[in-house]
Design an enzyme around this catalytic site. Structure first.
Site, PDB file in Angstrom:
ATOM      1  N   TYR A  91      79.493   0.097  98.868  1.00 48.42           N
ATOM      2  CA  TYR A  91      80.096   1.044  99.817  1.00 48.42           C
ATOM      3  C   TYR A  91      80.882   0.333 100.915  1.00 48.42           C
ATOM      4  O   TYR A  91      81.396   0.971 101.818  1.00 48.42           O
ATOM      5  CB  TYR A  91      79.009   1.939 100.423  1.00 48.42           C
ATOM      6  CG  TYR A  91      78.277   2.750  99.389  1.00 48.42           C
ATOM      7  CD1 TYR A  91      78.907   3.835  98.768  1.00 48.42           C
ATOM      8  CD2 TYR A  91      76.988   2.426  98.996  1.00 48.42           C
ATOM      9  CE1 TYR A  91      78.263   4.571  97.792  1.00 48.42           C
ATOM     10  CE2 TYR A  91      76.334   3.168  98.020  1.00 48.42           C
ATOM     11  CZ  TYR A  91      76.967   4.237  97.424  1.00 48.42           C
ATOM     12  OH  TYR A  91      76.325   4.965  96.460  1.00 48.42           O
ATOM     13  N   TYR A 466      78.438  12.378  97.736  1.00 46.36           N
ATOM     14  CA  TYR A 466      77.561  12.384  98.908  1.00 46.36           C
ATOM     15  C   TYR A 466      77.757  11.128  99.746  1.00 46.36           C
ATOM     16  O   TYR A 466      77.196  11.026 100.842  1.00 46.36           O
ATOM     17  CB  TYR A 466      76.092  12.533  98.481  1.00 46.36           C
ATOM     18  CG  TYR A 466      75.396  11.238  98.131  1.00 46.36           C
ATOM     19  CD1 TYR A 466      75.635  10.600  96.929  1.00 46.36           C
ATOM     20  CD2 TYR A 466      74.501  10.631  99.021  1.00 46.36           C
ATOM     21  CE1 TYR A 466      75.009   9.412  96.616  1.00 46.36           C
ATOM     22  CE2 TYR A 466      73.871   9.438  98.718  1.00 46.36           C
ATOM     23  CZ  TYR A 466      74.128   8.832  97.517  1.00 46.36           C
ATOM     24  OH  TYR A 466      73.514   7.649  97.210  1.00 46.36           O
ATOM     25  N   ARG A 467      78.586  10.193  99.268  1.00 38.93           N
ATOM     26  CA  ARG A 467      78.684   8.871  99.895  1.00 38.93           C
ATOM     27  C   ARG A 467      79.805   8.150  99.173  1.00 38.93           C
ATOM     28  O   ARG A 467      80.005   8.378  97.977  1.00 38.93           O
ATOM     29  CB  ARG A 467      77.355   8.151  99.628  1.00 38.93           C
ATOM     30  CG  ARG A 467      77.070   6.882 100.388  1.00 38.93           C
ATOM     31  CD  ARG A 467      75.676   6.429  99.973  1.00 38.93           C
ATOM     32  NE  ARG A 467      75.220   5.246 100.656  1.00 38.93           N
ATOM     33  CZ  ARG A 467      74.118   4.574 100.333  1.00 38.93           C
ATOM     34  NH1 ARG A 467      73.352   4.992  99.341  1.00 38.93           N
ATOM     35  NH2 ARG A 467      73.751   3.505 101.000  1.00 38.93           N
TER      36      ARG A 467
END
Lengths: 525, 525
Positions: A91, A466-467
């Site tokens: 991420y 969601y991310r």
């Protein structure tokens, strides 16, 4: 990495800011060399890590030091990017969204401030890693289990704030947060929930508030820097039973979800149930070249061969029950009967009882592990991964639809298909792991195109991530299109009210403060 | 009730606003006569209901009408006080915090928009009452159970937004909310969570968000008017077993909490466990004068007599298990063994099995009931109640400390002691019911003094109320004293950014918009 200054900050201003930061944290805790900047870059970046460069990093040791840093940042208009331990792999790791941001490394703030063995919670600082907390609990001999993510080398708090998931009944990590202390963008401090009363005894126990509850305004958020948090922990169970079943075919995931989800929703299964596909097992056995020696995606016939060779189902279901032995047995009977309706194969049973050692590789018993990082080695070279992670309703219609759509798109891009579904209640997180060699330019470009297509097509069908990775935070935010992006617009409104200089994590999850908004729209951020 | 104008609004402005409101909702849905104002007053007000007068009420039929009302309110600077069905008994009913506010009565918006029998949720408008939803579920023959509060004559959404509690595994009602639609103070609309994506299929299933989650910023809040919400419902269990045990002595509550709380925290007990004292049973059997004919508090010797006469324990514990019959049996064995360690009396067992009728007076099986309203008749006259409701950690140390402190203060004020504890997890809600005759001036004054003392002394000891009556919203807010009232200050900051004219529910839970802040400080609001 060479220095990239933050937007609109002169070299002289920047130097003055760094000097002031150093005045707060002391020599050695302000890091601004080329090598330092490398240390805070994204080691899994698709392409060059210079796309998301930090200008420096500063490591405070206390809430007061965080406050001082925030005040200096306001004075010099220097954007900050707080990280707990900076291990947000896939991420963006420790790298900031806005080029030239100063990383606020909270790793030194690693104290476990409270641990209550009976009420089942701890109060921790952001730098406490999963291993730190695990060791602390063991040392204290507290009868408590953590919930850990697949790869547990990061921070407990950072993971929870980023909506990380685990595989115990406490697997929705953000929901274990109770009572935050937050340094606000103006350098002031607030506490959420009952902690708004200075001496409150239920600050980390009552999950609501008197008046509006801000707790989740600070998750996946740039509204403040969380410096302390209550985190709920699961009481050590009397016993635990794991049921394992290989599921032969890809399309079986439909009935599997329709079998597991009702038991999860009814509460008979407490745990988040993780259902990985075969590739999740194979990545632990070697590198891609050991199983398929061509650059093209592994074809279906070869997948079938590999399943046979390695005695694997296309999916594997592992369900773990926790608690009283007789209760677990009665629950297991219900689960076995439900599966038996679809597949006449016995579930493998494995008991753990209080006093037994826990399997140190098993995240479902709350032991942190870095084993899944092995996946990083799959494609060879400086290999890395991105996760495409839409949330779908937990039933066969939506799960099968999502599977077919992403499978086709991934196949069209000639990339290996590695999906998993984690049933967290009424929903499932579908994680599609996309693995690549960072130095293979064509592969990285293909991966980026694939990722863009997945986001677009999945949103069209009505599902959101969601991310996501730094590089797609804006793109995913823009899929939240209800009423002219109302959610983003109100996040911006509050952001501007709390943070007029836009210094806390500009661009986090696509929320930009006014000062950088135009810059970001022009694609310069 | 005669007209009280909102602060700083001229009669002409006010008339123009009412006319504009009527233009939106049509004739008959703007209510501004003296009798109308009475209908929106607090029937349980300690003293005169004229302390919290509404100027008028307007009843929209849709989100668009709510938006139009909010825009008009901004134009004329008229404060609004939204209520779902206005049955917030003990907390102010439909009456507004700020004198002269126009009540926005959302009772006409009473549609059940979705009901999913498998994924276990509904999407409802604010006017849906507990009875409406119950009947809707029965009509659809959906295998779902609601969670209802002790007194279920209000609205599902209003109760959840005000942090209401029930007595099933879904008893923390605010936590069942998933995906809100909210009219913002500027008349715009936003949706929380995944609903930020217009066509998202998991809007009412995934309890987090991409980016900050606003959901609980709208509970006990004046940041917007919720016009639609996803609410999770419990799947109908296969069976249910209730265990009941009378607990003889007042001080036994310590071991009772230490017995129940660990089972609740471990998940073996799913339900919120309600433990009322004896007076909760007696209020259903008659009026106060039937049991004690003096105005002074019922003395201990008479309490002992009454317990004997009516075969009651000082407390009663009822624990209900839901699910597979064998699982329930195994769980019951654990519970019975835990109680047996302290009290050698058998627990009374009562089974419910799928197909059986549910007891319509039993809130633990999700049937709404107004039976506890009977309590309203206890003292005679226009009798009413206030609830003093601090949250304490769920263990004997804190529960016994809280019991002794409030018991002494209540005894010092010569008032009957009627306490209950509801164990909701790591915490317990301690509700102290204070019953009075509204027309007895001395009694009302005594009750107000008592309430002020309870708030002050309880805060000193480190416990806060989770909810309170209009008359004490500022007082309770001021107990949240961490860092110069940081929580209130940041609520005000966001309030001012979202609602510069301060038109939505000024003063709700002690959060005042800038326009009324000085007014409120001077004690004029």
């Amino acid at each position: 990495m060479k220095l990239t200054l933050p937007p609109n900050v002169s070299p002289a201003q920047f130097s003055a800011a760094l000097k002031a930061f150093e005045g707060v944290v002391g020599k050695g805790w302000l890091m601004a060399s080329d090598a330092d900047r490398d240390a805070y870059s994204d080691l899994y970046a698709p392409g060059s890590e210079a796309q998301w460069p930090a200008s420096a990093a500063v490591a405070p040791a206390s809430t007061e030091e965080v406050q001082a840093i925030v005040r200096i940042a306001n004075q010099y208009k220097v954007p900050l990017w707080p990280v707990s331990r900076g291990k947000n792999l896939g991420y963006g790791q420790a790298a900031p969204r806005l080029a030239g941001s100063v990383v606020v490394d909270l790793g030194r703030m690693n104290r476990v401030l409270e641990l209550d063995p009976k009420l089942g919670y701890c109060v921790i600082e952001p730098g406490v890693s999963f291993f730190d907390l695990y060791e602390h609990i063991e040392r204290e001999k507290a009868p408590l289990w953590m919930s850990v993510p697949g790869n547990g080398w990061g921070a407990v708090l950072g993971n929870a704030l980023d909506h990380g998931i685990g595989y115990t009944p406490y697997g929705l990590h953000a929901k274990n947060l109770c009572g935050l202390e937050v340094v606000m963008p103006d350098g002031d401090v607030m506490r959420t929930g009952m902690g708004g009363m200075g001496n409150n005894k239920a600050s980390h126990l009552f999950p609501l508030s008197y008046g509006p509850d801000w707790t989740h305004m600070f998750t996946q958020s740039n509204m403040g820097i969380v410096t302390k948090a209550g985190v709920w922990l699961m009481p050590e169970p009397e016993s635990s039973l794991q049921l394992t079943l290989d599921i032969p075919n890809e399309e079986d995931i439909g009935w599997v979800v329709d079998t597991v989800a009702p038991l999860k929703i009814s509460g008979l299964i407490g745990q988040n149930v993780f259902i990985p596909s075969w590739l999740g097992k194979i990545v632990l056995k070697g590198q891609r070249k050991d199983f398929w020696d061509k650059p093209s995606a592994i074809p279906d016939w070869r997948v079938k061969e590999l399943l046979k060779e390695h005695k694997l189902g296309y999916w594997q279901v592992q369900i773990r029950l926790y608690g009283d032995e007789n209760v677990n047995k009665a629950q297991a009977d219900v689960i076995k009967a439900a599966f038996k309706r679809h597949l006449d194969a016995p579930m493998h049973e494995e008991w753990w009882r209080k006093g037994d050692a826990r399997n140190i590789y098993d995240v479902t018993v709350g032991v942190p592990s870095a084993v899944p990082l092995q996946m990083g080695d799959w494609v060879g070279g400086r290999s890395a991964h991105l996760g495409f992670s839409p949330v779908v309703p937990a039933n066969s219609e939506h799960v099968m639809g999502q599977l077919k759509r992403s499978r086709k798109i991934i196949a069209d891009h000639d990339v290996d298909f590695y999906a998993s579904f984690t049933i967290g209640g009424r929903f499932a997180n579908n994680i599609n792991m996309l693995m690549y060699d960072r130095d293979n330019v064509a592969q990285v470009e293909n991966m980026k195109n694939l990722f863009n297509t997945l986001i677009g097509e999945t949103a069209k069908a009505g599902y959101a991530e969601y991310r996501t990775h730094l590089g797609w935070m804006d793109a995913v935010n823009s899929t939240f299109d209800f009423n002219n992006q109302a959610q983003r617009r109100y996040n911006e409104k509050v952001k501007d009210a709390l943070d007029p200089n836009g210094i806390i994590a500009p661009g986090k999850q696509g929320v930009w403060p006014s000062v950088y908004r135009a810059h970001a729209k022009e694609g310069q951020a």
